[in-house]
Design a protein around this motif. Structure first.
Motif, mmCIF file in Angstrom:
data_model
loop_
_atom_site.group_PDB
_atom_site.id
_atom_site.type_symbol
_atom_site.label_atom_id
_atom_site.label_comp_id
_atom_site.label_asym_id
_atom_site.label_seq_id
_atom_site.Cartn_x
_atom_site.Cartn_y
_atom_site.Cartn_z
ATOM 1 N N UNK A 161 0.991 -1.353 -0.076
ATOM 2 C CA UNK A 161 0.047 -0.082 -0.218
ATOM 3 C C UNK A 161 0.815 1.196 -0.042
ATOM 4 N N UNK A 163 0.133 5.001 0.718
ATOM 5 C CA UNK A 163 -1.007 6.079 0.676
ATOM 6 C C UNK A 163 -2.390 5.458 0.542
ATOM 7 N N UNK A 208 2.811 7.800 3.742
ATOM 8 C CA UNK A 208 2.958 6.521 4.483
ATOM 9 C C UNK A 208 2.772 5.479 3.468
ATOM 10 N N UNK A 209 3.245 4.311 3.935
ATOM 11 C CA UNK A 209 3.211 3.088 3.017
ATOM 12 C C UNK A 209 3.052 1.828 3.987
ATOM 13 N N UNK A 210 2.681 0.798 3.277
ATOM 14 C CA UNK A 210 2.520 -0.462 3.919
ATOM 15 C C UNK A 210 3.619 -1.533 3.378
ATOM 16 N N UNK A 296 4.464 2.226 7.564
ATOM 17 C CA UNK A 296 5.315 3.337 7.592
ATOM 18 C C UNK A 296 4.791 4.627 7.553
#
Lengths: 370, 370, 370, 370
Positions: A161, A163, A208-210, A296
């Motif tokens: 992911x 955002x 952000x991110x995953x 993150x």
């Protein structure tokens, strides 16, 4: 004890600041006889390296690693492996203006208060530049894990992911990950990701991110009960990466609204029927793939002004110029892989230290199913 | 190293099986001179104790703790504190039928494979009964943290989600938490929770939950950079609790879709303006409240039959009779508080070991704001 | 970290004061599947037990040990083993008069200053009573070491000097050691020892002693290079025993005046020709017997008055009444064996954690020669 | 865990082989704000450096140390200090002939067996060359100990015996130690030492030695009870130095034949009347000077042929050519100082972690007397 060492038996201890002369680490406890050259480490280092795409920081670092000890005639000797990367693109002058400022969401304020003063150049020790040595150490762990006596474990990761953009798993392809700048396993979504990042860059904002990481072929039995559960040590390792705010194992937070009949992974003589557990039961690996995810936060260094205080406590406005990743989550993928590999190599050795004499009969169920 | 010790300076080492003679632990490194009696520990133990409500296991345990050492004339001496709880309601006969079965989603299979055999009575060492000693040790950590030299830290927790029912924060009241069987800080939702649990019980199923923990008055500066970040050790501690599948600090997984301008906690001379960070910057406490959340999976012990195998690998159907919490998340609240307290007491001591001489001038910003 | 744990992989953590309710310990990391009952531990405990001869303290303690966890159906499970010994003969009243006094050569003064106050009853934590748990834990280590996978190691010890009386090695007989109250391997010297002790007792004085310990069948390869050399860890373990002032490995202090040609143990295809090294080369076991010696100071508790100060710093005269060993060295023999066994079991596991895959070809030289 | 790290809070981890590219270490946990430059470290390194006199190895190494991290604007930052020394005089060709030989009394055989193969060049990791990093790290410990908050501790050492020549203490002068090549505190004995060494050199043989180390101004209260006694950790540190075969604290082995009335250090309001204890009571510093001694075996590398076997187990005769110290004990003096300093700095921090809040009233007796 001052927090710069990870692991108990297969350990890495790192040193180095963003703008000091060098980064380095000691990898200790590595089994003897493993094939190892600096080229092996360079591969993963290049995946993490800054300046490789327009979506990451433009700092230019060769990140060339030198092996200083612990390897003889191409093989690990069992003695500590010293690694060194010289910093080349330091540009300390860029940072003079933040000497007396605390950038919001950075560690400037907490380091100043903890130690009484700080190396303000590029965040000093708090910079994500430190993670280069994690990646190098993680590569050694990966080489160990790939050995037959460690089960031939394979560690991989990807961005799931960025955002608002969520990975479309219907087009999941492991082979695509290294083909794009996002470690993204679905080629069809790359244009959307690129467009999003360009817009974000224009806005001067960050996102952000995953990241997901996975280990296949992990034998059943790794992990210690109670405090040093395999999943607890994975959580420790992943949460220790800069900017990480959350960690999940298996179903993760989805488990909150699951019923027992939905979450429990039933077992048959052909293997497990699902993997909600993420490959860990009671803190010990079950033979299924280990799956984890991490959240993150968006990069804190922004061109857009933010309120803060200076070292005297005066209200100020801070703008962070310089070269920064607009999404730190992207380059976190090889770092997360490294941490997972380090946890697994460590637990492989802890397990066999105690249980080398345990007679394993015929496997009760097939390994690695589901 | 075998995973039964937590902490580096303020440590707890536990022992004991679900159906063995006793549970016990050693709390080592506790500062001398703290007031301590078994009654202090009993308070938290009673909050975790089984058999206190219709929503938790009906196993009846007095859980009376005895202090065996380390306390003299009502004060800690600085030497190790030995604690003991005798098991009284053991009913081993209940477990004979699962001797050769692996219950799905339990640690039966992984313990069997790791050690070659297992204490099958009530899960043996993998039983959540072990967490009683965590709670007792956590109470000692809370007493240490409450001292002025530790900042007067206060640790609290609550249930914020039970299956589909999410805490309505508009009616949040810390004082309500101890008034209901759910550690739930909003009295108006209790009837809904009760109805849900009754339905669940009738179905014979179980459900996941989410717990939040918070520490107020944490001084700025606790936590080590890099691997032993305060948040990384909190993640380790919380993920080591039975049934936990995810851990968040501050914004947690919400950070994945946040922009940098949204996530960064701006600072003014009056303090921080928000707390997305959860009180930790660069792994070090910022002086804000520490906030964390954890996801708990639904109980694995179900009356509803599930597929599994026996010790010979034959397909079987398993029904778990006996006395079990339909939602293990409920009783996890005091356990999560204990783990957070243990992490903080440990880091308080690690911080002062290295930085006792750091001169702190006038506070740069007010502590604990936001 | 507060000093109450020994070992890295095979660990023992002890608690308990001389006059508190109980002594206890946790032995963690023990391999699963070893036969273990409390009777196994009682044998060594009885060898160390006070009140067994006229030459040791007349305190009467049954020293009955209870196993609280980690053993199921007569075998170790791999989970922590909790042990407990209740104190029965406490007589705290004997100690009231020393409450405000510092006995010379005791730890009274240093404990008071370190912790701000102290449990003055019988020395509290500093009492040699604590060593009972070392002996119990050492017995478990001995059982592990006796397994084929640990080489079938055998650990033994004896008294080799008591004040001026030096062991006559011409009549050395391992079988005599358990036949007398002195752990002395030469029956012909017992009358001389008895006469010496009677005279000493009449004088109200005490005397030093020297103990030797030896481990046979130790495989080549145990011990870590550099800081955790096998001999360094043995020195740590032996010097941690109450009253020990010196430790030797192999030739020990005799090496100071040896020439290289005298000290070096030459090797032939039939094995080593001597064992000046004490079985350790470069910190790693050589396959020869491990030999070590330790010096014990005379008991500090004396009927003869000695000068000291009280807690206010006033000059006083101290007489120690009560029940004390006139030579603590005698009962130190089983304790020294226990510490050597604990070091070896720990290093056996550390070695195999890293080197389980090392192919050992045909033995280069016969093991255990010389 | 693989033995290359020393200390718990103030730690040093070393890497590097005798003939690899470099030696290095990480000093972690050092308090922030201490003045530190590479010149500070060079002073002690030069005292240990090979090639400085005709009585030490003629290997020529500049041993120039570079600080890679942890120091900013001349002060320690509290983050890990990375140190590096490049090897310059490697001459690997000298060692090719011993590739398949085991030199008697060296670690060749044990390394080969432990790891399955070895870096045979100059002993690889087992070479005393590794101790250069101990000396550098010890210098940092000395700087910490010299601070007022660490008591202003001063660590010094000297040679007290070289083979048959025993130090004449009647002419003891601390100031003489740095004036001769032997670290010998009595100028009148230097000619005798020189003559002895010349004769030894002519014989092609080597000799043992005894080194004493001492720490003044150590505050009362350092050291942990039970296993991590201050003296036990000193024994660990000193015994971990290459070639050490024995360690004494205070009276050491002389205590074996002492009576209690002779050994006990009586106390008066003016201080202790003697120091048989060596400054440690019950494992905790008493405020007196810490005194220890160590026995070093004669160098194993000899021109005189010795019997051994090769890697196939064939009987051979070994002659060690190359450049070696005929008495390794001489250069051990700065190394022993370094280890004592490392133990003390570590325990200073361990003590204050737990006991920072202990109120010390008026000193009960004057510090440092006797």
């Amino acid at each position: 004890m001052a927090g710069n060492t990870f692991g108990k038996l297969f350990t890495v201890s790192t040193f180095g600041e963003s703008h000091g002369p060098a980064l380095g680490c000691i990898v200790d406890g590595c089994p003897p006889g493993l094939p190892l050259s600096s080229a092996d480490l360079q591969k993963d280092l290049d995946r993490r390296k800054p300046g490789t795409s327009r979506y990451t920081t433009q700092r230019r670092e060769a990140d060339e690693v030198e092996i200083l000890s612990g390897v003889f005639e191409g093989k690990t000797t069992g003695t500590p492996i010293g690694l060194l990367i010289r910093n080349t693109d330091q540009r300390s002058r860029d940072y003079d203006k933040i000497k007396e400022q605390f950038r919001p969401a950075h560690a400037d304020y907490t380091y100043q208060q903890k130690y009484g003063f700080r190396d303000y150049r590029g965040g000093g020790r708090s910079s994500a530049r430190e993670t280069a040595m994690r990646v190098a150490a993680g590569s050694i762990a990966k080489i160990a894990l790939a050995q037959p006596s460690f089960g031939g474990v394979k560690v991989r990761g990807y961005l799931s992911q960025l955002g608002p953009i969520v990975l479309d798993r219907s087009g999941f392809d492991w082979d695509e990950i290294e083909n794009n700048a996002f470690f993204w396993p679905n080629a069809s979504q790359i244009p959307e990701l690129e467009a999003y990042m360009q817009k974000l860059s224009k806005d001067g904002d960050s996102i952000g991110a995953k990241v997901n990481v996975q280990a296949d072929n992990v034998p059943v039995g790794w992990g210690e009960p109670v405090f040093d559960r395999l999943d607890a040590d994975i959580a420790h390792g992943l949460m220790s990466i800069n900017a990480v705010k959350g960690v999940e194992i298996g179903a993760g937070f989805a488990a909150v609204s699951q019923r027992g009949t939905e979450h429990r992974d039933e077992i048959t003589s052909q293997g497990f029927l699902s993997n909600q557990a993420g490959g860990v039961l009671g803190g010990i690996s079950s033979g299924q793939s280990i799956t984890a995810a991490l959240a993150l936060k968006p990069t804190s260094s922004l061109r857009l002004p933010g309120r803060s205080v200076d070292i005297q406590g005066n209200d100020i406005e801070v703008i962070t110029t310089g070269r920064h990743d607009p999404c730190v989550g992207i380059r976190a993928t090889p770092i997360a892989e490294a941490m997972l590999a380090l946890v697994l190599a460590d637990h492989a050795m802890r397990h066999r230290a105690q249980n080398a004499d345990v007679k394993q009969g015929t496997p009760i169920i097939p390994a690695g199913r589901a």
